[in-house]
Design an enzyme around this catalytic site. Structure first.
Site, short mmCIF file in Angstrom:
data_model
loop_
_atom_site.label_atom_id
_atom_site.label_comp_id
_atom_site.label_asym_id
_atom_site.label_seq_id
_atom_site.Cartn_x
_atom_site.Cartn_y
_atom_site.Cartn_z
N TYR A 147 56.38 -115.91 21.72
CA TYR A 147 55.17 -116.25 20.97
C TYR A 147 54.42 -117.39 21.67
CZ TYR A 147 52.31 -116.69 16.74
OH TYR A 147 51.27 -116.70 15.83
N TYR A 202 45.45 -111.66 20.59
CA TYR A 202 46.22 -112.33 19.54
C TYR A 202 46.15 -111.48 18.29
CZ TYR A 202 47.91 -115.88 16.31
OH TYR A 202 48.63 -116.58 15.38
#
Length: 386
Positions: free
Chosen positions: A290, A340
């Site tokens: 992440y 994203y």
């Protein structure tokens, strides 16, 4: 939260939309496209899907709405998590739990958002003296870059982490995005490009921060016995974990009581993750970590045990996360350069790597992949194998 159902359940289908700055479409339309593609990829009919799970930040559409739009006849298990990117792997674990409990037979998991043209997570929070905001807003702790800059700065103070080391993350992931036709940013960048990029909030420059994107991703999860009869080579879920450390606070911005800001959630769930799968960091061939901000990659490399605490900066600067390095990271370009979609696109890339369909960014002989989600006090992770 951990589970010990190694290899019993599989990801059998993946689907996604194009990633753009302005989709010109509703979030429901995006979600429906990604889910339909995942169902088709698995070789299933919509009538065979009876579970649907998602997460959102007041910026998406309910699972039951997508089930209705798809024409799923019986959504026996329809769940929405009110959560941020930390839940990107949690919804897959939730699908596993539903299957294990006999609540569904095939579960589609998705994340959909107009994160650039609609609700923008990069915007400021409502300025009112209520809850934790009354203590953070007066000091400029309002947006995500402002909040997470404090974590990054603490890591720099404690370990001597440098901007050049943050740049190594941005440069490496962008190099992967160059070969990825789905990626929103494909122009190669150099250290000079990074250093000259606009400062946002110290110590972050523009290239330290992930993209704002419109799009959707979806996967289908089912039992391994059912997976044998489906279209794609199944990707087995070896293990997973969700959680965080002490004093997580009242909301996502309440990190004031966190014991050590140079260490995030990964430190606290690592043991559960590895024990759930029966493997360790040295067994991982490719990792989709992440990367909402460059700093979060360093902290997770350390927290999950790929390097010692404080060594994340030198680890990435030495090229170990590059495509040919010791641990290829974010082989699609990550949240920094591909898109994203709140971290869920990491799961799709891990599946592609294990199927051997990642194209120019394929890691040779990839057998075990890791995906993570989270940057602060709480997060989740999966270990997958082919």
């Amino acid at each position: 939260m951990t589970f010990s159902l190694r290899d019993k359940y599989c990801i059998v289908g993946i689907g996604e939309t194009s990633y753009t700055k302005k989709s010109g479409r509703t979030v429901l339309d995006l979600a429906s496209e990604a889910c339909q593609k995942a169902i088709e990829d698995a070789g299933l009919q919509r009538g065979e899907v009876d579970g649907i799970v998602s997460f959102n930040f007041n910026d998406s559409v309910p699972a039951i709405s997508v089930a209705t739009a798809l024409g799923i006849p019986q959504a026996m298990y329809a769940v929405d998590y009110a959560s941020g990117g930390n839940a990107a792997n949690l919804i897959v674990l939730a699908a596993v739990a539903a299957l294990e409990a006999g609540l569904a037979t095939h579960v589609v998991c998705y994340r959909a958002m107009n994160g650039r043209s609609g609700f923008r997570l990069g915007g400021g929070r409502e300025m009112k003296a209520a809850g934790i905001t009354q203590h953070t807003a007066p000091y400029g702790w309002i947006t995500y870059p402002q909040a997470m800059a404090m974590w990054c700065r603490r890591h720099m103070i404690r370990y001597g982490t440098t901007s050049e080391q943050l740049a190594a993350v941005a440069i490496s992931t962008r190099a992967n995005a160059v070969a990825n036709e789905r990626a929103m940013q494909r122009q190669p960048i150099t250290l000079d490009d990074y250093m000259s990029s606009r400062r946002i909030v110290d110590p972050f420059r523009m290239l330290d921060i992930c993209l704002e994107s419109d799009g959707a991703c979806a996967v289908v999860v089912t039992h391994r016995d059912r997976a044998r009869d489906l279209r794609q080579k199944p990707v087995h879920i070896m293990g997973g974990a969700y959680g965080g450390g002490p004093n997580q606070g009242d909301d996502l911005f309440d990190a004031l009581r966190w014991p050590e800001h140079a260490r995030n959630y990964s430190h606290y769930i690592a043991a559960d993750l590895w024990s759930s799968a029966g493997v360790g960091p040295k067994d991982v061939d490719v990792a989709e970590i992440y990367d909402c901000f460059t700093y979060s990659v360093l902290m997770q490399l350390e927290g999950f045990g790929f390097c010692a605490e404080g060594e994340g900066g030198p680890f990435v600067q030495a090229g170990h996360i590059a495509k040919g390095g010791r641990l290829p990271v974010n082989t699609h370009g990550g949240l920094l350069s591909e898109a994203y979609i709140h971290g869920f696109n990491h799961v799709l890339e891990a599946v592609r790597q294990l199927r051997g369909t990642a194209g120019a960014n394929q890691v040779a002989d990839a057998r075990i992949a890791m995906t993570t989600a989270g940057a602060m006090t709480c997060g989740s992770a999966l270990l997958l194998r082919n």
